[in-house]
Write a protein that holds these residues in place. Structure first.
Motif, short mmCIF file in Angstrom:
data_model
loop_
_atom_site.label_atom_id
_atom_site.label_comp_id
_atom_site.label_asym_id
_atom_site.label_seq_id
_atom_site.Cartn_x
_atom_site.Cartn_y
_atom_site.Cartn_z
N ALA A 40 31.69 45.77 -9.40
CA ALA A 40 32.11 44.55 -8.81
C ALA A 40 33.07 43.90 -9.67
O ALA A 40 34.07 43.15 -9.33
CB ALA A 40 31.04 43.98 -8.22
N ALA A 41 32.34 43.54 -11.04
CA ALA A 41 33.14 42.36 -11.73
C ALA A 41 34.23 43.16 -12.45
O ALA A 41 35.23 42.31 -12.86
CB ALA A 41 32.14 42.05 -12.92
N GLU A 44 37.79 42.71 -11.05
CA GLU A 44 37.95 41.26 -10.97
C GLU A 44 38.64 40.65 -12.30
O GLU A 44 39.44 39.73 -12.44
CB GLU A 44 36.90 40.48 -10.51
CG GLU A 44 36.75 40.97 -8.74
CD GLU A 44 37.90 40.82 -7.78
OE1 GLU A 44 38.71 39.81 -7.83
OE2 GLU A 44 38.21 41.84 -7.09
N LYS A 47 41.84 41.68 -13.29
CA LYS A 47 43.04 40.79 -12.63
C LYS A 47 43.30 39.45 -13.20
O LYS A 47 44.24 38.82 -12.79
CB LYS A 47 42.67 40.74 -11.13
CG LYS A 47 42.64 42.05 -10.18
CD LYS A 47 42.27 41.83 -8.93
CE LYS A 47 41.80 42.90 -8.21
NZ LYS A 47 41.04 42.77 -6.75
N GLY A 49 41.16 36.85 -12.59
CA GLY A 49 40.89 35.78 -12.04
C GLY A 49 39.41 35.28 -12.67
O GLY A 49 38.74 35.72 -13.34
N ASN A 50 38.81 34.01 -12.16
CA ASN A 50 37.55 33.50 -12.50
C ASN A 50 36.58 34.38 -11.78
O ASN A 50 36.62 34.74 -10.62
CB ASN A 50 37.70 32.00 -12.19
CG ASN A 50 38.40 31.09 -12.84
OD1 ASN A 50 38.90 31.41 -13.90
ND2 ASN A 50 39.12 30.26 -12.01
N THR A 51 35.43 34.61 -12.41
CA THR A 51 34.53 35.60 -11.98
C THR A 51 33.09 35.05 -12.33
O THR A 51 32.80 34.77 -13.52
CB THR A 51 34.68 37.01 -12.34
OG1 THR A 51 36.00 37.54 -12.06
CG2 THR A 51 33.63 37.80 -11.77
#
Length: 80
Positions: A40-41, A44, A47, A49-51
């Motif tokens: 999942a992480a 992201e 990309k 993005g903030n995760t």
């Protein structure tokens, strides 16, 4: 994430491995498969993005963050 078919999970593993050409071996080669938090992480984080990542102890959080951040740094991009 766990409701995916075996073929879908295999495809996700392959995509992530292709996205981590520099860091895959160092972080994941000795494991049979990625853990759900990593599946999942990692995309992201790549990309940019903030995760927010939460998982039990020994759930794979460190690798889920360190591998894609190292990959971004190696590429010279990203906000790592």
């Amino acid at each position: 994430m766990l409701s995916k078919s075996p073929d879908e999970l295999l495809a996700m593993h392959r995509r992530i491995r292709q996205q981590l050409p520099t860091t895959w071996s160092a972080f994941f080669a000795r494991f049979g498969r990625l853990r759900p938090v990593q599946l999942a992480a990692i995309p992201e984080i790549l990309k940019g993005g903030n995760t927010l990542i939460t998982a039990p102890t020994a759930g794979g959080k460190t690798e889920a963050v360190a591998a894609p951040l190292c990959e971004l740094l190696k590429r010279g991009g990203g906000r790592a």
